[in-house]
Scaffold this active site. Structure first.
Site, PDB file in Angstrom:
ATOM      1  N   ASP A  50      -7.080  -1.363  -4.516  1.00  0.00           N
ATOM      2  CA  ASP A  50      -8.136  -0.997  -3.566  1.00  0.00           C
ATOM      3  C   ASP A  50      -9.076   0.044  -4.166  1.00  0.00           C
ATOM      4  O   ASP A  50     -10.291   0.002  -3.937  1.00  0.00           O
ATOM      5  CB  ASP A  50      -7.528  -0.450  -2.269  1.00  0.00           C
ATOM      6  CG  ASP A  50      -6.677  -1.472  -1.535  1.00  0.00           C
ATOM      7  OD1 ASP A  50      -6.933  -2.680  -1.677  1.00  0.00           O
ATOM      8  OD2 ASP A  50      -5.748  -1.049  -0.816  1.00  0.00           O
ATOM      9  N   ASP A  58       0.845  -1.184   0.000  1.00  0.00           N
ATOM     10  CA  ASP A  58       0.000   0.000   0.000  1.00  0.00           C
ATOM     11  C   ASP A  58       0.886   1.240   0.000  1.00  0.00           C
ATOM     12  O   ASP A  58       1.994   1.218   0.543  1.00  0.00           O
ATOM     13  CB  ASP A  58      -0.910   0.016   1.231  1.00  0.00           C
ATOM     14  CG  ASP A  58      -2.003  -1.037   1.175  1.00  0.00           C
ATOM     15  OD1 ASP A  58      -2.460  -1.355   0.072  1.00  0.00           O
ATOM     16  OD2 ASP A  58      -2.407  -1.521   2.248  1.00  0.00           O
TER      17      ASP A  58
END
Length: 166
Positions: A140, A122
């Site tokens: 995401d 991330d």
């Protein structure tokens, strides 16, 4: 060829484009950032390298490692079910098709991370003053946009008009 032109799979090119962008961005972050390193881009947005060993919002991220295989299995099953569903949709069902394509793309992007690294990479960090949204990635974003489209489609006039016709 009909599968890619007349069904929900007509979005394959977008899925491929987003999957490549997701994976290339993650490789770039891994190669250019140390874990936890952050670069400020805007007053409310940073690039921050983080690892997510859990699911959404780091759910089960502190478990002993078994969660990697659980989330990998869930991603595989969900992706396969959605892929079959996508192949059965008509070309005219564009919102639902696009929604499922984005969700599949995001699930596969994070599945690749779990398979290769044991965690999801991330790096997109949105915040305001002391409030911080969990760090996320392009996969995401695809899942979130797909989920929003899925909700939009469920309220759409396409569903109501098909009910009236039947």
């Amino acid at each position: 060829m009909k599968l890619f032109q007349q069904t929900g799979w007509r979005w394959w090119w977008l899925m491929l484009l987003l999957l490549v962008a997701d994976q290339l961005s993650k490789v770039w972050v891994i190669q250019n950032f140390s874990l936890g390193e952050s670069i400020s881009l805007l007053p409310v947005f940073n690039f921050t390298y983080a690892r997510n060993y859990g699911a959404a919002f780091s759910f089960l991220g502190d478990a002993s490692g078994w969660q990697r295989w659980l989330f990998t299995g869930i991603a595989v099953v969900v992706s396969l079910v959605l892929a079959v569903w996508l192949s059965r949709l008509q070309k005219s069902q564009w919102k639902l098709s696009l929604a499922l394509a984005l969700i599949i793309c995001g699930a596969v992007g994070n599945l690749i991370d779990r398979s290769l690294y044991g965690y999801v990479v991330d790096f997109l960090h949105v915040f305001y003053q002391d409030w911080h949204y969990p760090i996320f990635n392009i996969a995401d974003c695809a899942i979130s946009i797909g989920a929003a489209l899925l909700i939009w489609d469920s309220f759409g006039s396409d569903n109501k008009s098909s009910e009236v016709k039947s």
